[in-house]
Design an enzyme around this catalytic site. Structure first.
Site, short mmCIF file in Angstrom:
data_model
loop_
_atom_site.label_atom_id
_atom_site.label_comp_id
_atom_site.label_asym_id
_atom_site.label_seq_id
_atom_site.Cartn_x
_atom_site.Cartn_y
_atom_site.Cartn_z
CE LYS A 70 4.93 -1.63 5.98
NZ LYS A 70 3.45 -1.95 6.37
CG ASN A 115 -1.20 -8.18 18.93
OD1 ASN A 115 -0.22 -7.91 19.79
ND2 ASN A 115 -0.89 -8.89 17.85
CE1 TYR A 166 34.09 18.78 -7.67
CE2 TYR A 166 32.45 20.06 -8.90
CZ TYR A 166 32.98 18.93 -8.77
OH TYR A 166 32.92 17.68 -9.67
NE ARG A 184 -2.80 -1.33 3.22
CZ ARG A 184 -3.44 -1.10 4.20
NH1 ARG A 184 -4.15 0.15 4.57
NH2 ARG A 184 -2.81 -2.03 5.40
C1 UD1 Z 1 -0.36 -8.00 13.01
C2 UD1 Z 1 -0.83 -8.66 14.07
C3 UD1 Z 1 -2.14 -8.09 14.55
C4 UD1 Z 1 -1.69 -6.68 15.07
C5 UD1 Z 1 -0.97 -5.79 14.28
C6 UD1 Z 1 -0.64 -4.50 14.93
C7 UD1 Z 1 -0.53 -11.21 13.34
C8 UD1 Z 1 -0.85 -12.13 12.76
N1 UD1 Z 1 -1.31 -10.01 13.31
O1 UD1 Z 1 -1.36 -7.77 11.83
O2 UD1 Z 1 -2.65 -8.90 15.66
O3 UD1 Z 1 -2.87 -6.09 15.55
O4 UD1 Z 1 0.07 -6.56 13.56
O5 UD1 Z 1 0.00 -3.75 13.76
O6 UD1 Z 1 0.74 -11.03 13.75
N2 UD1 Z 1 5.87 -9.72 8.30
C9 UD1 Z 1 7.13 -10.45 7.80
N3 UD1 Z 1 6.87 -11.61 7.09
C10 UD1 Z 1 5.40 -12.12 7.24
C11 UD1 Z 1 4.34 -11.21 7.56
C12 UD1 Z 1 4.46 -9.93 8.07
O7 UD1 Z 1 8.11 -10.02 8.29
O8 UD1 Z 1 5.55 -13.34 6.61
C13 UD1 Z 1 6.03 -8.48 9.06
C14 UD1 Z 1 5.68 -7.28 8.34
O9 UD1 Z 1 6.86 -6.67 7.53
C15 UD1 Z 1 5.55 -6.04 9.32
C16 UD1 Z 1 5.08 -7.11 10.42
O10 UD1 Z 1 5.56 -8.49 10.34
O11 UD1 Z 1 6.45 -5.44 9.86
C17 UD1 Z 1 3.39 -7.02 10.81
O12 UD1 Z 1 3.03 -7.67 9.58
P1 UD1 Z 1 1.36 -7.18 9.01
O13 UD1 Z 1 1.15 -7.98 7.84
O14 UD1 Z 1 1.56 -5.76 8.90
O15 UD1 Z 1 0.46 -7.82 10.18
P2 UD1 Z 1 -0.98 -7.26 10.50
O16 UD1 Z 1 -1.96 -7.74 9.60
O17 UD1 Z 1 -0.71 -5.86 10.48
#
Ligand code: UD1
Ligand code: MG
Length: 446
Positions: free
Chosen positions: A22, A169, A369, A15
């Protein structure tokens, strides 16, 4: 107890609509990942692993540039936050607590992390950082009964009743390393996204009879960035807090809402900052300095009681001595300006050293320069460089030297000497009037 941290930074951030990963987008002049690493540095973690995926090379380069002791691990497929943590398997036999953080949640404060460690030490097996969300939207909901965290349910998997919960969370989790990896071993991808969720370890821990707790922090700390809109909101939140902190610490700002700080700006006391001053990274300002309106500062150090601006530009390597004056439309780069020196108007000073109490006139240019190489010039103490002088570097100007205005200086000037380097003035009596008359006559004939 030893502490390790895992920073998840593998996600694409689609996004953001950007070629840049990001977590490399900047808030207050520093990439988001840098903010997270700065908090981690303050709790003195013994080990940090950054999980990279999208833009892995760039993200890894930044992480090791900030702290060469961090290790970087690659998550080839982004299969969920739990899967991401599992990539840091080098920590599986770490003898201590692990804190998991997100690279796109830049404002978690060191004190909050310490609170989590305290809650762990108080006997909770797993501690999760939660916050009261004004708009819970897509956040995971924290299901708490009798002060015990029973489960985290992702918004997509929530029942109607669970969606009504506003305690959410943040994503930050703390648990002993062995337990964290053991719990993750039991997580299955049985959710709407088909991913391994870190959040599922809470229900599993409860099923094993372990105790989980959720502690609170301010919502502003857990602000996550998913879009450029979020980035702007996060920037504004940072600036609000930085301005308030500056004033709290003894800085006067006539229009604080127009002043922009960097994440690492260091300010002394009794500083006055006029409207529209911008701080890039790596600026230190000592006590009693006045920063006048519309000045732009980066990579510089300003000593006690100096006066800067209005409209001054200090670039990396500008070292401004105490009581020095840098006036309007003066640009300074990689130059040391000693105590009491004055550069009042319209000058460029690059790659130079200017001695104490020296006066640099209006329009003086250091020609540093030659098109290929940069050269440095040195001006002694108490010298006077006349207006509109070009100093063709490298030159050395001695103490107390005087340079006539409009000079082009290509050779060194000894101490106490007067140097003038321009055509001598010639006056022709009556000629001015005669020339004017001739021109007026020409115009009349047309
Ligand atoms: C996650 C939490 C959610 C919380 C929210 C807070 C989970 C399942 N959900 O959701 O409960 O309220 O964050 O912002 O944990 N990332 C990886 N590898 C992956 C997936 C994610 O490195 O395979 C990293 C992303 O780059 C990011 C972070 O983990 O920095 C969170 O991932 P994101 O996909 O944003 O999780 P949310 O859906 O926001
Ligand atoms: Mg997110």
């Amino acid at each position: 107890m030893p502490i390790a941290t895992i920073i998840l930074a593998a996600g694409q951030g689609s996004r953001m609509n950007s070629d840049l990963p990001k977590v490399l987008h900047k808030i207050a002049g520093v990439p988001m990942l840098g903010h997270v690493m700065a908090s981690v540095a303050q709790i003195e973690a013994d080990k940090t692993v950054v999980v990279v995926g999208h833009g892995a090379q760039q993200v890894a380069a930044l992480a090791t540039d900030i702290d060469e002791t961090v290790s970087v691990t690659q998550q080839d497929v982004q299969n969920g936050t739990g899967h991401a943590v599992l990539q840091a398997s080098e920590l599986a036999d770490f003898d201590g607590d692990i804190i998991v953080l997100y690279g796109d949640t830049p404002f978690i404060q060191p004190d909050t992390l310490t609170d989590m460690l305290t809650a762990r030490a108080a006997g909770n097996d797993v501690v999760v950082l939660g916050f009261e969300a004004t708009n819970p939207g897509g956040y995971g909901r924290l299901i708490v009964t009798d002060n015990k965290l029973q489960a985290i349910v992702e918004a997509k998997d929530c029942t109607e009743a669970q969606l009504a919960v506003s305690f959410c969370n943040s994503g930050v989790v703390c648990a002993p390393a062995a337990l964290l990896f053991s719990l993750l071993g039991d997580v299955e991808a049985n959710n709407k996204n088909g991913e391994i969720y870190l959040t599922d370890i809470i229900a599993i821990a409860n099923a094993r009879g372990l105790t989980c707790a959720a502690i609170h922090c301010a919502e502003v700390e857990t602000m996550g960035v998913n879009s450029r809109q979020d980035l702007a909101v996060a920037e504004a939140a940072f600036q609000r807090q930085a301005r308030a902190a500056a004033m709290e610490n003894g800085v006067t700002m006539t229009a604080p809402e127009t002043v922009f700080f960097a994440q690492d700006t260091v300010l002394g006391r009794d500083i006055t900052i006029e409207p529209n001053v911008f701080f890039g990274p790596d600026v230190t300002v000592e006590n009693n300095v006045t920063l006048k309106a519309f000045s732009h500062l980066e990579g510089c150090h300003i000593s006690e009681a100096a006066q800067i601006g209005p409209f001054a530009r200090l670039r990396p390597g500008a070292e401004i001595g105490g009581d020095a004056r840098i006036g309007n439309f003066v640009e300074i780069k990689a130059a040391q300006i000693d105590q009491g020196a004055k550069i009042g108007h319209l000058a460029y000073v690059g790659d130079a050293h200017i001695g104490e109490d020296t006066n640099i006139g209006a329009g003086v240019i250091f020609c540093n320069y030659d098109g290929v190489f940069k050269h440095k010039s040195t001006i002694g103490k108490n010298a006077f460089i006349g207006s509109n002088t070009a100093l063709v570097s490298p030159v050395v100007i001695g103490d107390n030297a005087l340079i006539g205005s409009g000079s082009v200086i290509t050779k060194d000037v000894p101490a106490d000497a007067l140097a003038v380097s321009r055509a001598r003035q010639e006056n022709k009596p009556g000629m001015g009037h005669r020339m004017m008359q001739r021109l007026r006559n020409l115009k009349a004939k047309k």
